[in-house]
Structures are given as C-alpha cells and as structure tokens.
Write an enzyme that holds these catalytic residues in place. Structure first.
Site, PDB file in Angstrom:
ATOM      1  N   LYS B  78       0.857  -1.190   0.000  1.00  0.00           N
ATOM      2  CA  LYS B  78       0.000   0.000   0.000  1.00  0.00           C
ATOM      3  C   LYS B  78       0.891   1.236   0.000  1.00  0.00           C
ATOM      4  O   LYS B  78       1.900   1.284   0.714  1.00  0.00           O
ATOM      5  CB  LYS B  78      -0.907  -0.028   1.235  1.00  0.00           C
ATOM      6  CG  LYS B  78      -2.000   1.050   1.242  1.00  0.00           C
ATOM      7  CD  LYS B  78      -2.936   0.883   2.445  1.00  0.00           C
ATOM      8  CE  LYS B  78      -4.080   1.871   2.451  1.00  0.00           C
ATOM      9  NZ  LYS B  78      -4.986   1.697   3.606  1.00  0.00           N
ATOM     10  N   SER B 153      -9.936   1.548   2.396  1.00  0.00           N
ATOM     11  CA  SER B 153      -9.040   2.345   1.576  1.00  0.00           C
ATOM     12  C   SER B 153      -7.946   1.561   0.864  1.00  0.00           C
ATOM     13  O   SER B 153      -7.384   2.066  -0.101  1.00  0.00           O
ATOM     14  CB  SER B 153      -8.382   3.414   2.453  1.00  0.00           C
ATOM     15  OG  SER B 153      -7.497   2.818   3.395  1.00  0.00           O
ATOM     16  N   SER B 177     -10.168  -0.767   6.592  1.00  0.00           N
ATOM     17  CA  SER B 177      -9.518  -0.547   5.302  1.00  0.00           C
ATOM     18  C   SER B 177      -8.751  -1.735   4.730  1.00  0.00           C
ATOM     19  O   SER B 177      -8.322  -1.684   3.586  1.00  0.00           O
ATOM     20  CB  SER B 177      -8.571   0.660   5.380  1.00  0.00           C
ATOM     21  OG  SER B 177      -9.304   1.852   5.284  1.00  0.00           O
TER      22      SER B 177
END
Lengths: 100, 482
Positions: B78, B153, B177
């Site tokens: 990420k 997310s 997330s």
C-alpha cells in the site's frame, strides 16, 4: 434542533486547519459536516457520566532505551527531499511580513 | 499457472531451486501489464528494482543460501508504507515527488524474508475512504467487475491480489480498510491486534487505530505474511513486546469445541439479505465442524460508527498538521510562510481529507471537545467493555465484513455519510484494538464476493485463524471468476 454546525464555524475550523475554502465549498462542507455531526448525536445523547474515556486500546507507558549513540537518518538524504534548503537547513519564505 | 500459485508454494519452489524468483516475478509483471490499465491497482510498479531483487534471490539460492520464508514471493505494498528512495504518495498531491529516506519496518522484514516488492498500490487519499475513489490519481476498479469499486481504503492492495498481480499484499486498517476491500474483492484480509505489527514507516492517519496487515488468496498465506511482519519493534513505542501468536502451527486444528458468537447488533438492520444469508451459512458450517455456535451481543457496537467518525478525524487533524510545505513533498510558493502553508494544504489535500481535518479540528475545539471527542472516547470504553463481556461467553465472534457486496463507482461519492456506513461492522474492532479478519464465503445475488468477518479478543489470532481456515474449506466454491 439547530443545525449542528454553522457556515461561520466551518470557516473558523478551516482557518484553524490552514485550509482556504471558496464560497461554494463552504456551503457544501457545511452541509456534509452537519450530516456527520447529526449522525453523531446518538452518541452525544448517551449517558456516559460514570464511564472513563479511552484514548488508546492499551495502557501506554513510556518506552525507554539506553542513551547510546546510534545511526540516524542520513542528513543529505533527508534534506534532498526539502522543497528548499540552504546550509543543511529548511528554507522558507519570511514568517513575518513579505518577501522583498 | 504461476500467478494462481500460493505464496507458500512459490517460496517452497524457489527455496528448493525448482523455479527461479525471476521467472515468478516476470509472470506476475506480465499479468500486471495485461490488466493493470483497466484495474489501476498501482500508483507505481517497481519492475526494475524488483528484477534486481529477484536476481539476487536466485544468486543466493544458487550459492546454497536460504533467502527466507517468502523467497521470491512478489508482494504489493500500500502506498502509505515508506519505501526508501521509492516515491510514497498516500495517493495525495501533497506528497508530490517525495521519496522517503527510510523503509518501514514491515518493508525491511519482508525484504529480509526474501519477498520481492512489485509496486505501491492505490488507496483513498491518506487511507480516508471505503472505495479507493478518493485517490488523487483516479480510482481502482474491482477485478471481478470493473464497473464496481474494490472497496477501500486499501483497494489497490486487495485488487492486486484478486487480479493475480501478486499472491500477497500489505494494507493498513484504521476502520476496516483491509477487511472491507478484502470482502469486496473476494480475498482474505487481516487486521491484527493493535501493537502486533510495527507501525514504524506507516504514514499516520489515526494513530490509536491504524494497524498494518496482509491480504492473500488463502488463509495460510495470510498467516505466513503475518508471521514475517509481526513481532516487537523498538522503533514503534506502541509495538507490544510479546511473542507472536503461533497462528501457522494451529491452522489445521479445526474448531471442535470452539465457542462462536454471531454478533446480533451487526447482523440485522442495514445488512443486505444475500450477505446475511452467507453469514448464517458460515455459522452453520462452523457448527457442522464441531463449534458451539450461539448469538452474541455487543450492544455498544451500534455507536461505533459515530464514535469512530469523531475519534479518527480528531487524530487525523493532528497527524496531518505536519504537511505544511516546509520539509518534504509539495510546496506552493507564496511571499510569506503562513500563506505558503495555507496554499500548499489547500491545493495538496483532496475534499475527503479536508472534510476529516475540519471535522477533527471541530471535535477537538474549545466548547465542543466534551460533547464530541470526549464523548466518543467514553463510547470507546463502552465498546471495549461490551466486547470483554461477549468474550466471556465466546472464543470468537462472527459478522458480515461489509453490509453489501461491491457497489458501483460513483454510487456513494456524493454523500460522505452513506460511504461511512460501509464501515459499520469493521470499526468496533479498531476501537477495541482487537484482531479481525475477512474470509471470502461465496457470492451475493449479483455474483460478487461476500466476506465473513471473524473477530477475536486481543492476541486471539490463533483461534481467529482456526475459524478462518475452516470457513475457507467450507466456502461455496467455483462461483467467483477472476
């Protein structure tokens, strides 16, 4: 009940947070923040008078380490990321007044 | 085919010298090249660095060394995890051009275990969102149906694993997330106990809630990655100095005698019927495997959403004060520093980040602190107490991960509150600091993946993974196409 947050209050917090909003943005952020705060009223209405607050999932204590010299981040590598620097320091425009 | 293989199989074949890290990497880079234009899972694919790293692994194997438990395994990171000398953006314009001067602890540990980082994945800006639509670089699309969101997310990390770009990836989970995008993309996603995985080098959103965790296509792969990245780190003062729960050792223990509670507050109103049905089937599968299944109550869980959307923005407003155009990233010039700060933040942050900064600033401001932030902190205590009571009767809890399957791009962007409601089932674990994971369990009426959430008390990862392994084996299969 009154609106949870006014347009003037949104303008005030934007200023505190160093954000500039257009008139249109002020309008729609006021509506959107109002909706979220409205939803939060279920929490505001709870009786929590005997409940202690939790700031963190665990009891935090100071973490100490031996006071020994250890390598740190490379200074040149760090300074290379600055938008402007001079003599190993971060360079910014005048803090008070204007640039000449 | 290589891109369908598990991380465990890939690492075993590399360590045995049966396959080269380079050929495994090239197969995954080819998959990325083929489908990345339509998915947009990545902000950056680091092909060159990855090829060098893979070649180094192959040299070490040839020299008779063991490169580690993730030898030659491609992994996607990420883009809020710091990678030294490699752009790290948080999908925000405000970090434009920034190359961190250090690696996050998890990045160091993955490299030391032989993993090959293939790129930085897209996210909602600063991890604020549930659809990956709040990215300054455009949305990620769900590999199962590109008209749908991948969740968020960590949408890029979930999509990269679902699309076969990498067998495993890392995300971060502040209110769901990791778990929610895992559910929407049909992969496994784990939020470990707070403090189990070092946050050093994870760009902070809400520090008392943030936790790094793995995505994988199998429960065993998720356990493998967790064991590599977990464990005490002196560089993170909130890292807990205690041994990792031995999840892999107990993966095949089954669930006989385990007490499993379905959280009634997270299973009724607001949950789509097709999702609720899968959760019931999952509970039946656990009962059939010998678990004692009952109904659990966590009454304060329904206040989690409101408390979270005061606490997380409050912490974010403080954490994001550092983006001022002085030391790194974007600077928008002005004739004095206060104007430079203002213009940099105004141009650098997107709307959702601005909303949360303002919400947090307001919740913390004089006159409103007690009514909002203070109140939310007390509700957090109530949630912790209610979980503790439930865990006196049950070893693990069960709920949906997300109220619905993947929704269409653009569906919920106009109304932030509607978007926030996606996180209703995942938020309570973050507030409590407890572990939870999402396991794919069949599909909804639309043919898209459904995730079942397994929740456990702090350091209850062993039981949580035992349940996940049984659910994985019992899950309806063959319905979800990649």
């Amino acid at each position: 009940m009154s609106a949870p947050i006014s347009r003037d209050e949104v303008a005030h917090v934007a200023n505190l947070a160093r954000l500039q909003l257009t008139d249109d943005e002020l309008d729609h952020f006021t509506d959107q923040l109002g909706a979220v705060l409205e939803h939060a009223r279920d929490v505001a209405a709870l009786d929590t008078s005997d409940v202690p607050p939790t700031a963190h999932p665990y009891e935090l204590t100071n973490v100490l380490r031996p006071d020994e010299v250890r390598p740190t981040l490379d200074r040149d590598e760090v300074m290379a990321q600055a938008p402007a620097s001079e003599d190993g320091m971060f360079r910014v425009p005048p803090v008070l007044g204007e640039a000449p | 085919m290589t891109i369908d293989d598990t991380a465990l199989d890939l690492a075993a074949s590399v360590r045995a010298g049966d396959r080269s890290a380079r050929e495994i990497l090239d197969a995954h880079l080819a998959a990325i090249e083929a489908r990345e234009p339509e998915i947009h899972a990545f902000n950056l694919v680091t092909s060159e660095v990855a090829r060098d790293a893979a070649d180094e692994i192959d040299r070490r194997v040839a020299a008779g060394e063991d490169p580690g438990p993730l030898a030659g395994v491609p992994i996607a990171l990420k883009d809020n995890l710091c990678t030294r000398g490699v752009a790290t953006t948080c999908s925000s314009k405000i970090l434009d051009g920034w190359q961190p001067p250090y690696d996050a602890t998890v990045v160091q540990r993955l490299a030391a275990a032989g993993a090959i980082a293939v790129g930085k994945t897209n996210l909602d800006e600063f991890a604020m969102g549930s659809s990956t639509e709040n990215s300054a670089f455009g949305p990620t699309r769900n590999p199962h149906d590109t008209s749908k969101v991948p969740g968020g997310s960590s949408g890029g990390s979930a999509a990269s694993v679902a699309a076969g770009f990498a067998p495993v990836s890392l995300g971060s989970d502040t209110g769901g997330s990791i778990r929610q995008p895992a559910a929407l993309c049909g992969v496994v996603g784990v939020k470990p106990t707070y403090g189990l995985v070092s946050r050093y080098g994870l760009i902070a959103f809400a520090s008392s809630l943030d936790q790094i965790g793995p995505f994988a296509r199998t429960v065993a792969d998720a356990a493998l990655v967790l064991e590599v990245i977990g464990g005490h780190d002196p560089a993170d003062t909130t890292s807990i100095p205690q041994a990792l729960p031995p999840v892999r050792e107990h993966l095949d223990d089954g669930v006989a005698g385990l007490r499993v509670g379905i959280v009634s507050e997270l299973s009724g109103e607001g949950i789509a019927p097709d999702v609720a049905r899968r959760v019931s089937e999952a509970a039946e599968a656990l009962a059939a495997a010998g678990a004692e299944v009952g109904e659990a109550s966590v009454p304060a869980a329904i206040y989690g959403l409101s408390a979270y959307y005061l606490i997380a923005p409050a912490e974010a407003s403080s954490n994001l004060a550092r983006y001022d155009g002085v030391r790194y990233g974007l600077r928008v010039d002005a004739t004095n520093t206060p104007d430079m700060n203002l213009r940099t933040r105004t141009e650098g942050f997107g709307d959702e980040v601005k909303r949360r900064i303002m919400l947090g600033t307001y919740a913390l401001s004089a006159g409103y602190y007690d009514a909002y932030y203070g109140k939310a902190q007390k509700v957090r205590t109530l949630i912790i107490r209610d979980f503790a009571a439930a865990y006196e009767q049950f070893d693990v809890l069960l709920s949906p991960t997300s109220p619905t399957t993947a929704f269409a791009l653009g569906d919920k962007t106009a109304d932030p509150l509607t978007m926030y409601l996606n996180d209703v089932c995942t938020i309570p674990s973050n507030l409590a600091g407890d572990p939870a994971m999402s396991v794919p369990f069949g599909t909804g009426d639309d043919g898209l993946p459904v995730g079942v959430q397994v929740l456990a008390p702090a350091f209850g990862e062993v039981d949580m993974f035992r349940v996940a392994a049984v659910l994985e084996a019992a899950a309806p299969i063959g319905e979800v196409a990649r």
